[in-house]
Design a protein around this motif. Structure first.
Motif, mmCIF file in Angstrom:
data_model
loop_
_atom_site.group_PDB
_atom_site.id
_atom_site.type_symbol
_atom_site.label_atom_id
_atom_site.label_comp_id
_atom_site.label_asym_id
_atom_site.label_seq_id
_atom_site.Cartn_x
_atom_site.Cartn_y
_atom_site.Cartn_z
ATOM 1 N N PRO A 180 0.808 -1.228 0.000
ATOM 2 C CA PRO A 180 0.000 0.000 0.000
ATOM 3 C C PRO A 180 0.842 1.281 0.000
ATOM 4 O O PRO A 180 1.759 1.421 0.800
ATOM 5 C CB PRO A 180 -0.815 -0.102 1.294
ATOM 6 C CG PRO A 180 -0.242 -1.218 2.065
ATOM 7 C CD PRO A 180 0.624 -2.043 1.195
ATOM 8 N N LEU A 181 0.535 2.182 -0.893
ATOM 9 C CA LEU A 181 1.279 3.436 -1.036
ATOM 10 C C LEU A 181 1.151 4.311 0.208
ATOM 11 O O LEU A 181 2.041 5.095 0.524
ATOM 12 C CB LEU A 181 0.758 4.188 -2.273
ATOM 13 C CG LEU A 181 1.650 5.312 -2.784
ATOM 14 C CD1 LEU A 181 2.965 4.763 -3.295
ATOM 15 C CD2 LEU A 181 0.962 6.088 -3.892
ATOM 16 N N ASP A 182 0.013 4.172 0.929
ATOM 17 C CA ASP A 182 -0.207 4.979 2.145
ATOM 18 C C ASP A 182 0.865 4.762 3.185
ATOM 19 O O ASP A 182 0.992 5.533 4.126
ATOM 20 C CB ASP A 182 -1.539 4.578 2.812
ATOM 21 C CG ASP A 182 -2.709 4.909 1.921
ATOM 22 O OD1 ASP A 182 -2.489 5.641 0.936
ATOM 23 O OD2 ASP A 182 -3.825 4.421 2.201
ATOM 24 N N ASN A 183 1.615 3.666 3.049
ATOM 25 C CA ASN A 183 2.600 3.355 4.078
ATOM 26 C C ASN A 183 4.005 3.807 3.697
ATOM 27 O O ASN A 183 4.982 3.382 4.289
ATOM 28 C CB ASN A 183 2.616 1.841 4.362
ATOM 29 C CG ASN A 183 1.259 1.351 4.797
ATOM 30 O OD1 ASN A 183 0.262 1.596 4.112
ATOM 31 N ND2 ASN A 183 1.183 0.687 5.924
ATOM 32 N N ILE A 184 4.097 4.684 2.683
ATOM 33 C CA ILE A 184 5.414 5.183 2.280
ATOM 34 C C ILE A 184 5.535 6.660 2.655
ATOM 35 O O ILE A 184 4.658 7.458 2.321
ATOM 36 C CB ILE A 184 5.629 5.005 0.765
ATOM 37 C CG1 ILE A 184 5.454 3.517 0.413
ATOM 38 C CG2 ILE A 184 7.009 5.494 0.346
ATOM 39 C CD1 ILE A 184 5.435 3.249 -1.077
ATOM 40 N N PHE A 185 6.615 7.022 3.358
ATOM 41 C CA PHE A 185 6.780 8.385 3.855
ATOM 42 C C PHE A 185 8.160 8.951 3.522
ATOM 43 O O PHE A 185 9.108 8.210 3.277
ATOM 44 C CB PHE A 185 6.605 8.422 5.377
ATOM 45 C CG PHE A 185 5.189 8.194 5.807
ATOM 46 C CD1 PHE A 185 4.343 9.264 6.039
ATOM 47 C CD2 PHE A 185 4.700 6.904 5.949
ATOM 48 C CE1 PHE A 185 3.028 9.055 6.424
ATOM 49 C CE2 PHE A 185 3.383 6.683 6.327
ATOM 50 C CZ PHE A 185 2.545 7.760 6.568
#
Ligand SMILES: [Zn+2]
Length: 409
Positions: free
Chosen positions: A224-229
Motif C-alpha cells: 500500500p502506497l499509504d505506508n510510504i513516507f
C-alpha cells in the motif's frame, strides 16, 4: 577482588581488541579504487574517504583511551560503591528510589562527559567533510528531548524491574520478560508513529513523477502506497538512508529527503523495492522474535546473579545493592552479548542479500547497484573493510559483496 579483576580484565580485553580491529580496518582501506569499480566510482570521493576514515580513527583513539582510563579508574577505586554509599546517606535508601536515582546520576554524568566529543564529531569532523547540517540549537534540543525520553522510558522499565525483583526475588525474570516483551512489541509497532516524530517530520509522498513511478511498482507487488513516507533527514546530516519499520497496519517505508535529492527515479524505486523485500520476507518480525529470545536468556542468567552480594562488593559497595549488581552483571555478560551480537549481524547480512534479491527480481538489479554505488560514494565509505571487522560488526554486506550478489561485478 577476583570478580573485580575479571571485570577489569574484560574491559581491557574488549578495549584492546577494539583498537586492533579498527587499526586493521583502517589499514585495509586501499589507496587505489578496487579494479571492478574503476570506471563507475568517483576517484576524488575515494581519495577523500581515506582522509575521512583516518580522521575518525584518530578521534576514536583519543576518545576510546580516555573512556577506557576513566572506566578502569571508576572500577579500581570503587567509585560506584562510593556513590551508592553517599546516596544512601544523603538522599534516599528506598529499595526502588535509590537505584533509580543512582542510575539517573550515572546516565546524566556519563552523557554530559561525552558532550565535548559528540560536539567535536558533529561540528568539526562531519562539518569538515560536508556531512553536518545540524545547528548548535538543534544539537541542544535533541539532547533535552533525549534526556526526557531516556528518563521517562528508562524510569518505567527500570522501575518495573526493581519492583519485580523487590517483590519476587529471583523469580522476577519471567514476569519482567513478559513486561519487556510487551514493551518491545509496542516500540516496534509504534516506532514511526509515536517516537520518530519527536525528532523528525514524516510526510506522505508528494504528487508527481516519483510518486507515480513508486505507485506503479507498489501496486505490482501489492504494497500500500499509504505506508510510504519521506523524512526530513537533511536537518541533521547530508547522509542519505531508507528503512522499513513496524508490521501490520503500522508498517512503514521511510525514505530520507536526502536520498530523494541525490538519486534518480529508477534508483529510488529500486531502493524502495529493497525495503519492500524486508517486509515481504518478514525480517522485522524475525529480528523481533530473536531479540525477545536473547533477552529471555539474558534475564534468566541475570536472575542467578541479581541478589549476590559479591558483585556489589566487587564494585566497592558496602552492602548488597541491586544497582551495583546490575552494572557488574552488564560488564560480566558483555562477552556473551558480543557473541549474540555477531549472530544478529550474520542474520542481518543474510537478510540484506534477500532484500536485494527481492528488488532485483521484482524490479531490476542495475538501478539498485547504481544506488548502492552512489550511497557509498556520498558517505565516503571504506570499500574494503577488514574481513574480521565485517564479520563481527557489519549489519550490511560491503558494496563489492552486494554488487557481486547482484551479479554486477
Ligand atoms: Zn536493507
Amino acid at each position: 577482588m577476583t570478580i573485580l579483576w575479571i571485570i577489569i580484565g574484560l574491559v581491557a580485553l574488549s578495549y584492546g581488541w577494539g583498537r586492533v580491529l579498527s587499526w586493521l580496518n583502517l589499514r585495509a582501506h586501499g589507496r587505489d579504487l578496487p579494479e571492478s569499480l574503476k570506471d563507475r566510482y568517483d576517484a576524488d570521493k575515494y581519495a577523500q574517504s581515506y582522509d575521512y576514515h583516518l580522521t575518525n580513527y584518530r578521534f576514536s583513539i583519543f576518545q576510546g583511551l580516555l573512556s577506557f582510563i576513566l572506566t578502569v579508574m571508576v572500577l579500581a577505586f570503587g567509585w560506584f560503591g562510593e556513590l551508592d554509599g553517599w546516596l544512601r546517606a544523603n538522599v534516599t535508601d528506598h529499595a526502588i528510589g535509590l537505584p533509580l536515582v543512582f542510575f539517573g546520576v550515572i546516565y546524566i554524568l556519563s552523557d554530559v562527559m561525552s558532550w565535548p566529543f559528540q560536539w567535536y564529531h558533529t561540528f568539526v569532523i562531519e562539518e569538515k567533510f560536508g556531512f553536518n547540517k545540524m545547528t548548535p540549537r538543534l544539537f541542544v534540543i535533541d539532547k533535552l528531548k533525549g534526556y526526557l525520553m531516556g528518563i521517562i522510558l528508562g524510569g518505567v522499565i527500570l522501575g518495573a524491574l526493581l519492583w519485580l525483583v523487590d517483590s519476587l526475588g529471583e523469580g522476577f525474570w519471567i514476569w519482567f520478560w513478559v513486561f519487556i516483551s510487551a514493551f518491545m512489541l509496542f516500540m516496534t509497532f509504534f516506532y514511526t508513529s509515536i517516537f520518530l516524530p519527536i525528532f523528525n517530520k514524516l510526510t506522505p509522498l508528494e504528487e508527481g513523477e516519483l510518486r507515480a513511478a513508486i505507485l506503479k511498482y507498489a501496486q505490482s507487488v501489492n504494497f500500500p502506497l499509504d505506508n510510504i513516507f519521506v523524512m526530513d533527514g537533511s536537518k541533521r546530516s547530508a547522509k542519505a538512508n531508507a528503512f522499513f519499520s513496524g508490521f501490520g497496519k503500522q508498517k512503514k517505508i521511510v525514505l530520507y529527503d536526502t536520498l530523494i535529492e541525490k538519486h534518480s527515479q529508477e534508483e529510488l524505486v529500486a531502493v524502495l523495492a529493497h525495503e519492500v523485500g524486508h517486509y515481504k520476507r518478514n525480517h522485522v518480525k524475525q529480528s523481533l522474535v530473536l531479540s525477545l529470545l536473547q533477552t529471555g536468556v539474558m534475564l534468566f542468567v541475570l536472575s542467578r546473579f541479581v541478589l549476590s552480594p559479591e558483585l556489589s562488593y566487587a564494585l566497592g559497595g558496602e552492602v548488597q545493592a541491586i544497582h551495583l549488581n546490575l552494572i557488574a552483571f552488564g560488564l560480566l555478560f558483555s562477552p556473551i552479548s558480543s557473541v549474540l551480537g555477531v549472530g544478529m549481524n550474520l542474520l542481518s547480512r543474510k537478510n540484506e542479500y534477500e532484500a536485494d534479491h527481492y528488488a532485483a527480481t521484482t524490479y531490476a538489479a542495475a538501478p539498485l547497484g547504481e544506488a548502492l554505488i552512489k550511497l557509498n560514494e556520498n558517505h565516503l565509505s571504506n570499500l574494503t573493510p577488514h574481513p574480521w571487522h565485517v564479520f563481527l560488526n557489519y549489519s550490511h554486506p560491503t558494496l563489492l559483496q552486494r554488487l557481486a550478489h547482484l551479479k554486477m561485478n
